[in-house]
Scaffold this motif. Structure first.
Motif, mmCIF file in Angstrom:
data_model
loop_
_atom_site.group_PDB
_atom_site.id
_atom_site.type_symbol
_atom_site.label_atom_id
_atom_site.label_comp_id
_atom_site.label_asym_id
_atom_site.label_seq_id
_atom_site.Cartn_x
_atom_site.Cartn_y
_atom_site.Cartn_z
ATOM 1 N N THR A 188 0.938 -0.724 -0.172
ATOM 2 C CA THR A 188 0.158 -0.170 0.050
ATOM 3 C C THR A 188 0.807 0.948 -0.677
ATOM 4 O O THR A 188 1.701 1.641 0.449
ATOM 5 C CB THR A 188 -0.710 -0.242 0.848
ATOM 6 N N LEU A 189 0.690 2.055 -1.189
ATOM 7 C CA LEU A 189 1.531 3.210 -1.241
ATOM 8 C C LEU A 189 0.709 4.486 -0.595
ATOM 9 O O LEU A 189 -0.009 4.612 -1.617
ATOM 10 C CB LEU A 189 2.007 3.274 -2.646
ATOM 11 N N THR A 190 1.474 5.584 0.083
ATOM 12 C CA THR A 190 0.335 6.607 -0.027
ATOM 13 C C THR A 190 1.195 8.100 -0.323
ATOM 14 O O THR A 190 2.641 8.045 -0.041
ATOM 15 C CB THR A 190 0.725 6.842 1.401
ATOM 16 N N CYS A 191 0.588 8.719 -1.264
ATOM 17 C CA CYS A 191 1.131 10.089 -1.920
ATOM 18 C C CYS A 191 0.156 11.301 -1.672
ATOM 19 O O CYS A 191 -0.690 10.876 -1.217
ATOM 20 C CB CYS A 191 1.006 9.583 -3.638
ATOM 21 N N GLY A 192 1.229 11.770 -1.080
ATOM 22 C CA GLY A 192 1.516 13.244 -1.025
ATOM 23 C C GLY A 192 0.225 13.675 -2.967
ATOM 24 O O GLY A 192 1.081 13.741 -3.407
ATOM 25 N N LEU A 193 -1.376 14.316 -1.910
ATOM 26 C CA LEU A 193 -2.060 14.715 -3.421
ATOM 27 C C LEU A 193 -1.902 16.187 -3.697
ATOM 28 O O LEU A 193 -1.681 17.339 -2.570
ATOM 29 C CB LEU A 193 -4.036 14.585 -3.560
ATOM 30 N N MET A 194 -1.573 16.683 -4.681
ATOM 31 C CA MET A 194 -1.606 18.473 -4.880
ATOM 32 C C MET A 194 -2.455 18.300 -5.901
ATOM 33 O O MET A 194 -3.029 18.108 -6.993
ATOM 34 C CB MET A 194 -0.753 18.889 -6.422
ATOM 35 N N ILE A 195 -4.150 19.207 -5.337
ATOM 36 C CA ILE A 195 -4.901 19.155 -5.661
ATOM 37 C C ILE A 195 -5.275 20.603 -5.985
ATOM 38 O O ILE A 195 -6.492 21.191 -6.075
ATOM 39 C CB ILE A 195 -6.445 18.486 -4.789
ATOM 40 N N LEU A 196 -4.713 21.113 -6.629
ATOM 41 C CA LEU A 196 -4.568 22.679 -6.942
ATOM 42 C C LEU A 196 -5.324 22.875 -8.470
ATOM 43 O O LEU A 196 -6.493 24.080 -8.035
ATOM 44 C CB LEU A 196 -3.081 23.086 -7.507
ATOM 45 N N GLN A 254 -2.037 13.143 -10.597
ATOM 46 C CA GLN A 254 -1.384 13.007 -9.844
ATOM 47 C C GLN A 254 0.198 12.099 -10.164
ATOM 48 O O GLN A 254 -0.160 10.759 -10.558
ATOM 49 C CB GLN A 254 -1.784 12.106 -8.994
ATOM 50 N N MET A 255 1.239 12.444 -9.138
ATOM 51 C CA MET A 255 1.947 10.959 -9.714
ATOM 52 C C MET A 255 2.470 10.994 -8.309
ATOM 53 O O MET A 255 3.028 11.784 -6.886
ATOM 54 C CB MET A 255 3.724 12.119 -10.249
ATOM 55 N N CYS A 256 2.859 9.227 -8.310
ATOM 56 C CA CYS A 256 3.686 8.514 -7.231
ATOM 57 C C CYS A 256 4.458 7.639 -7.713
ATOM 58 O O CYS A 256 5.201 7.503 -8.537
ATOM 59 C CB CYS A 256 2.152 7.785 -7.083
ATOM 60 N N ASN A 257 6.184 8.169 -6.411
ATOM 61 C CA ASN A 257 7.346 6.899 -6.684
ATOM 62 C C ASN A 257 7.357 5.818 -5.750
ATOM 63 O O ASN A 257 6.991 5.864 -4.588
ATOM 64 C CB ASN A 257 8.211 8.091 -7.011
ATOM 65 N N TYR A 279 9.672 3.751 -9.454
ATOM 66 C CA TYR A 279 8.793 3.583 -11.272
ATOM 67 C C TYR A 279 7.976 4.992 -10.533
ATOM 68 O O TYR A 279 7.271 5.106 -9.200
ATOM 69 C CB TYR A 279 8.013 2.030 -10.443
ATOM 70 N N VAL A 280 8.007 5.610 -11.515
ATOM 71 C CA VAL A 280 7.095 7.167 -11.914
ATOM 72 C C VAL A 280 5.697 6.542 -12.277
ATOM 73 O O VAL A 280 5.571 6.654 -13.309
ATOM 74 C CB VAL A 280 7.860 7.702 -12.270
ATOM 75 N N ILE A 281 4.343 6.851 -11.941
ATOM 76 C CA ILE A 281 2.949 6.163 -11.900
ATOM 77 C C ILE A 281 2.914 7.218 -11.561
ATOM 78 O O ILE A 281 2.431 8.232 -11.382
ATOM 79 C CB ILE A 281 2.538 5.118 -10.954
ATOM 80 N N SER A 282 1.849 7.523 -12.565
ATOM 81 C CA SER A 282 1.951 8.643 -13.684
ATOM 82 C C SER A 282 -0.100 8.319 -13.820
ATOM 83 O O SER A 282 -0.527 7.431 -14.323
ATOM 84 C CB SER A 282 2.076 9.863 -14.454
ATOM 85 N N MET A 283 -1.174 8.260 -13.235
ATOM 86 C CA MET A 283 -2.136 9.009 -13.122
ATOM 87 C C MET A 283 -3.674 10.329 -12.902
ATOM 88 O O MET A 283 -2.838 11.031 -12.009
ATOM 89 C CB MET A 283 -3.139 8.289 -12.066
ATOM 90 N N LYS A 284 -4.337 10.633 -13.801
ATOM 91 C CA LYS A 284 -5.012 11.324 -13.901
ATOM 92 C C LYS A 284 -6.889 11.281 -13.513
ATOM 93 O O LYS A 284 -7.096 10.075 -13.923
ATOM 94 C CB LYS A 284 -5.306 11.799 -15.838
ATOM 95 N N SER A 319 -5.284 17.033 1.726
ATOM 96 C CA SER A 319 -3.217 16.642 2.564
ATOM 97 C C SER A 319 -3.043 17.213 1.041
ATOM 98 O O SER A 319 -1.921 17.632 0.883
ATOM 99 C CB SER A 319 -3.298 15.447 1.495
ATOM 100 N N SER A 320 -3.666 18.358 0.990
ATOM 101 C CA SER A 320 -3.208 19.750 0.050
ATOM 102 C C SER A 320 -2.854 20.772 0.901
ATOM 103 O O SER A 320 -4.023 20.726 1.792
ATOM 104 C CB SER A 320 -3.397 20.204 -1.533
#
Length: 234
Positions: free
Chosen positions: A18-26, A33-36, A98-103, A162-163
């Protein structure tokens, strides 16, 4: 685990991470969002262990899309692989990221939040310039503000927290809400001016009626003086 003659080995151990990433919701709900996800072993330096991928980024992306849920809120857009060395305690360690990008899919938020808010604001403008009385306009505008408040509550429940910076959609909601409040205050001001004008009109009407009554009384007195005969003395 299988070990080859050249020192390479293939180990398979399935597990779930389970990977937790900080969201940039501007730019919510039009955000990307991009998670490493970094994999390394700090027990063996690069002289003993080198981590490499057997597949390219395109192959990994094609395989990941087959496992990713396509009907959810997010759309898997890109996957890139970065291989590098990290220095720790004067030793280099092999690492792979691994740089994961999701829209995010914004259709649901556009239909449920943005379009209703724009419709309520246009309705507020239509009420402001409508032919109805000012009292009815105030009632309609307050009802529209209550509807906009309900949409703001829905946005607050679904918006990630989280932003550090507020998203643009919050500024949009706040701007339309302030414009609706200003429209109500403008209607109250017009209503106050209307009542003030009516009171002034009543005062002027009563003053004119009193002046007309006084003129009529003076005319009646003059008529009486004219009717009284003048008698000479002696």
């Amino acid at each position: 685990m299988s070990l080859a003659y050249d020192g390479s080995f293939n180990a398979t151990q399935p597990f779930q991470v389970t990977l937790t990433c900080g969201l940039m919701i501007l730019m919510f709900p039009f955000d990307t969002q991009m998670c490493n996800l970094t994999m390394a072993s700090f027990l063996y330096p690069v002289s003993d262990l080198i981590i490499k991928t057997r597949r390219t980024s395109a192959e990994m992306m094609a395989q990941s899309k087959s496992f990713f849920l396509t009907d959810g809120e997010w759309r898997f857009t890109n996957l890139s692989i970065i291989e590098y060395l990290e220095e720790f305690d004067n030793e280099n360690f092999s690492m792979i990221t691994y740089v994961i990008s999701m829209k995010r899919r914004p259709t649901l938020y556009i239909l449920n939040l943005i379009l209703p808010t724009c419709a309520l604001y246009l309705l507020d403008l239509a009420v402001l310039f409508g032919p109805s009385s000012l009292e009815e306009k105030i009632s309609f505008q307050i009802a529209i503000i209550l509807g906009s408040s309900m949409l703001a509550v829905i946005l607050n429940n679904i918006l990630p927290t989280s932003s550090n910076k507020p998203p643009i959609i919050v500024v949009f909601f706040l701007g339309t809400f302030l414009l609706m409040i200003m429209a109500v205050l403008d209607t109250f001001f017009l209503l106050h001016q209307q009542h003030k004008f009516l009171r002034l009109e009543k005062v002027l009407t009563s003053f004119q009626q009193g002046k007309t009554t006084q003129n009529l009384s003076n005319k009646e007195v003059g008529c009486i003086f004219q009717q009284v005969p003048f008698r000479k003395g002696g």
